[in-house]
Design a protein around this motif. Structure first.
Motif, PDB file in Angstrom:
ATOM      1  N   GLN A   1      48.076  51.220  19.766  1.00  0.00           N
ATOM      2  CA  GLN A   1      47.918  50.281  20.879  1.00  0.00           C
ATOM      3  C   GLN A   1      46.490  50.342  21.373  1.00  0.00           C
ATOM      4  OE1 GLN A   1      50.676  51.291  24.053  1.00  0.00           O
ATOM      5  NE2 GLN A   1      52.254  49.947  23.198  1.00  0.00           N
ATOM      6  N   VAL A   2      46.103  49.298  22.103  1.00  0.00           N
ATOM      7  CA  VAL A   2      44.900  49.418  22.917  1.00  0.00           C
ATOM      8  C   VAL A   2      45.302  49.049  24.333  1.00  0.00           C
ATOM      9  CG1 VAL A   2      44.086  47.107  22.254  1.00  0.00           C
ATOM     10  CG2 VAL A   2      42.515  48.715  23.331  1.00  0.00           C
ATOM     11  N   GLU A   3      45.052  49.998  25.219  1.00  0.00           N
ATOM     12  CA  GLU A   3      45.312  49.787  26.639  1.00  0.00           C
ATOM     13  C   GLU A   3      44.049  49.218  27.255  1.00  0.00           C
ATOM     14  OE1 GLU A   3      48.242  50.837  27.489  1.00  0.00           O
ATOM     15  OE2 GLU A   3      48.253  50.625  29.665  1.00  0.00           O
ATOM     16  N   GLY A   4      44.198  48.417  28.307  1.00  0.00           N
ATOM     17  CA  GLY A   4      43.035  48.004  29.086  1.00  0.00           C
ATOM     18  C   GLY A   4      43.337  48.261  30.546  1.00  0.00           C
ATOM     19  N   LEU A   5      42.331  48.650  31.301  1.00  0.00           N
ATOM     20  CA  LEU A   5      42.546  48.891  32.738  1.00  0.00           C
ATOM     21  C   LEU A   5      41.290  48.518  33.502  1.00  0.00           C
ATOM     22  CD1 LEU A   5      44.227  50.166  35.103  1.00  0.00           C
ATOM     23  CD2 LEU A   5      43.060  52.322  34.571  1.00  0.00           C
ATOM     24  N   VAL A   6      41.476  47.709  34.543  1.00  0.00           N
ATOM     25  CA  VAL A   6      40.366  47.375  35.444  1.00  0.00           C
ATOM     26  C   VAL A   6      40.822  47.700  36.861  1.00  0.00           C
ATOM     27  CG1 VAL A   6      38.931  45.527  36.403  1.00  0.00           C
ATOM     28  CG2 VAL A   6      39.511  45.510  33.972  1.00  0.00           C
ATOM     29  N   ILE A   7      40.055  48.506  37.563  1.00  0.00           N
ATOM     30  CA  ILE A   7      40.377  48.809  38.966  1.00  0.00           C
ATOM     31  C   ILE A   7      39.103  48.643  39.798  1.00  0.00           C
ATOM     32  CG2 ILE A   7      41.054  50.614  40.622  1.00  0.00           C
ATOM     33  CD1 ILE A   7      43.427  49.880  39.010  1.00  0.00           C
ATOM     34  N   ASP A   8      39.232  47.912  40.886  1.00  0.00           N
ATOM     35  CA  ASP A   8      38.180  47.870  41.907  1.00  0.00           C
ATOM     36  C   ASP A   8      38.836  47.344  43.181  1.00  0.00           C
ATOM     37  OD1 ASP A   8      38.408  45.127  41.559  1.00  0.00           O
ATOM     38  OD2 ASP A   8      36.614  44.956  40.300  1.00  0.00           O
ATOM     39  N   ARG A   9      38.101  46.695  44.061  1.00  0.00           N
ATOM     40  CA  ARG A   9      38.710  46.250  45.321  1.00  0.00           C
ATOM     41  C   ARG A   9      39.119  44.789  45.311  1.00  0.00           C
ATOM     42  NH1 ARG A   9      36.078  50.155  49.449  1.00  0.00           N
ATOM     43  NH2 ARG A   9      35.226  51.661  47.979  1.00  0.00           N
ATOM     44  N   THR A  10      38.704  44.036  44.302  1.00  0.00           N
ATOM     45  CA  THR A  10      38.877  42.579  44.371  1.00  0.00           C
ATOM     46  C   THR A  10      39.490  41.923  43.128  1.00  0.00           C
ATOM     47  OG1 THR A  10      36.588  42.395  43.592  1.00  0.00           O
ATOM     48  CG2 THR A  10      36.923  42.227  45.958  1.00  0.00           C
ATOM     49  N   THR A  11      39.619  42.687  42.042  1.00  0.00           N
ATOM     50  CA  THR A  11      40.099  42.049  40.800  1.00  0.00           C
ATOM     51  C   THR A  11      41.521  41.502  40.972  1.00  0.00           C
ATOM     52  OG1 THR A  11      38.679  43.286  39.321  1.00  0.00           O
ATOM     53  CG2 THR A  11      40.759  42.544  38.410  1.00  0.00           C
TER      54      THR A  11
END
Ligand code: PHE
Length: 359
Positions: free
Chosen positions: A221-231
């Motif tokens: 698999q390829v996981e993706g993760l984006v974390i910030d305050r507005t995404t």
């Protein structure tokens, strides 16, 4: 007098006759060595009367100088001749065709991981990883799947003996535990607190009890993760549309986001790409059919909290995609099991040359 001119002509003859540097050195020793002819003359000087010594000494010195000059000159020409001989003997024919070199090839899984990494890399994602042998907390509990949650049955898990401290262990059933491992990282938390963002992809091995033409107990698999305050969900959609169009090299590839359920995302969506079938052949692109290729959603606030971040402040999206599946679709590979048979004929057919791997 006679003595001098004999010594002179013998010495100069020997120098001229020397055919190589070894012979030349022998000639030098015969004249100027400890027992050499000129050295012998020098030794006689002490027994001569002063005027004689002066006159004879000057002539011996001159002779010595002359022989030394002849030795130097001969040394120079022998060296040049040796170089000439080497150049003539070692001539290479640059017009000859090169001999074929046995070349290995890249497995489609590695190739596709590189392609995925290159596309997300341009979008600012970095490559992260985690262990294949995972503890139950990272694989399930941190991801909002508590011990008795029915979602545990969504994935047929290989359980391993518990650790000595009683921690239950599994072969990770997805790459999602690396979401938790990364959010828990103190440096990552500091970067987020400083106003930065987190963007990772996690290509890697995953394991489930399953085996048929499209499932193997070990897959990727390829996981993706984006974390910030507005995404928000719009970013999730844009990112995956851009990725799929770049990866499948179809500029107007349609994507369909279907509402779905994962315990660790809310809302959740499964994503399909457009395709069509003609005479049993699959064509990726706008058509009358759809292929599911990934799961995605906005990271559940419980997951953010479980990983030590404040869900009132941080938000983002995650997705998980089957690498083997997108490799099969892009490169027309019919049977998943063949990926892991280590059959050289298969690898020669479907493998990639290392040069093509650099995009
Ligand atoms: N981990 C999910 C699976 O293996 C995929 C997924 C990842 C879904 C991230 C949503 C978000 O099926």
């Amino acid at each position: 007098m006679d003595d001098l001119s004999t010594i002179r002509s013998e010495a100069l003859d020997a120098v001229q006759a020397a055919a190589d540097l070894g012979a030349l050195e022998a000639a030098r020793v015969a004249v100027l060595g400890k027992k050499g002819s000129v050295t012998g003359l020098m030794k006689t000087l002490g027994g001569l009367a002063p005027e004689q010594r002066k006159e004879f000494g000057a002539r011996v010195n001159q002779l010595k100088g002359e022989i030394e000059a002849a030795l130097d000159a001969r040394k120079g020409s022998l060296g040049a001749a040796a170089l000439e001989a080497r150049l003539a003997a070692e001539k290479i024919d640059v017009t000859l065709p090169v001999r074929p070199v046995a070349e290995g090839s890249l497995h489609p899984i590695g190739q596709v991981m590189d392609e995925v990494g290159a596309i997300f890399g341009e979008m600012g994602f970095t490559w992260a990883d985690g262990p294949d042998i995972e503890d139950d907390w990272h694989n399930f509990t941190a991801l909002n799947i508590p011990p008795d949650h029915p979602a545990r049955q969504m994935q047929d898990t290989f359980y391993l003996p518990s650790r000595a401290d009683g921690t239950p262990m599994v072969l990770r059933t997805h790459t999602s535990p690396v979401q938790a491992r990364t959010m828990l990282n103190k440096d990552v938390q500091k970067r987020l607190a400083d106003g930065g963002s987190l963007r990772i992809i996690v290509p890697g091995r995953t394991f489930r009890i399953d085996s048929d033409a499209t499932h193997t107990p070990m897959f990727h698999q390829v996981e993706g993760l984006v974390i910030d305050r507005t995404t928000h969900m719009g970013h999730l959609k844009g990112c995956l549309v851009d990725f799929c169009r770049a990866f499948f090299e179809v500029d107007d590839l349609p994507l369909r986001f279907r509402p779905s359920y994962f315990p660790f995302t809310e809302p959740s969506a499964e994503v399909d790409i457009g395709c069509s079938w003609k005479d049993g052949e699959l064509k990726i692109g706008a058509g009358d059919s759809w292929l599911e290729i990934l799961g995605s959603g906005m990271v559940h606030p419980n997951v953010i909290a479980n990983c030590g971040l404040d869900p009132a402040v941080y938000q983002g999206f995650a997705f998980g995609m089957g690498i083997d599946r997108i490799a099969m679709l892009k490169y027309g590979i019919p049977d998943l099991r063949a990926f892991f048979d280590a059959d050289l004929r298969w690898l020669r057919h479907y493998g990639f040359s290392a040069l093509e791997a650099v995009r």
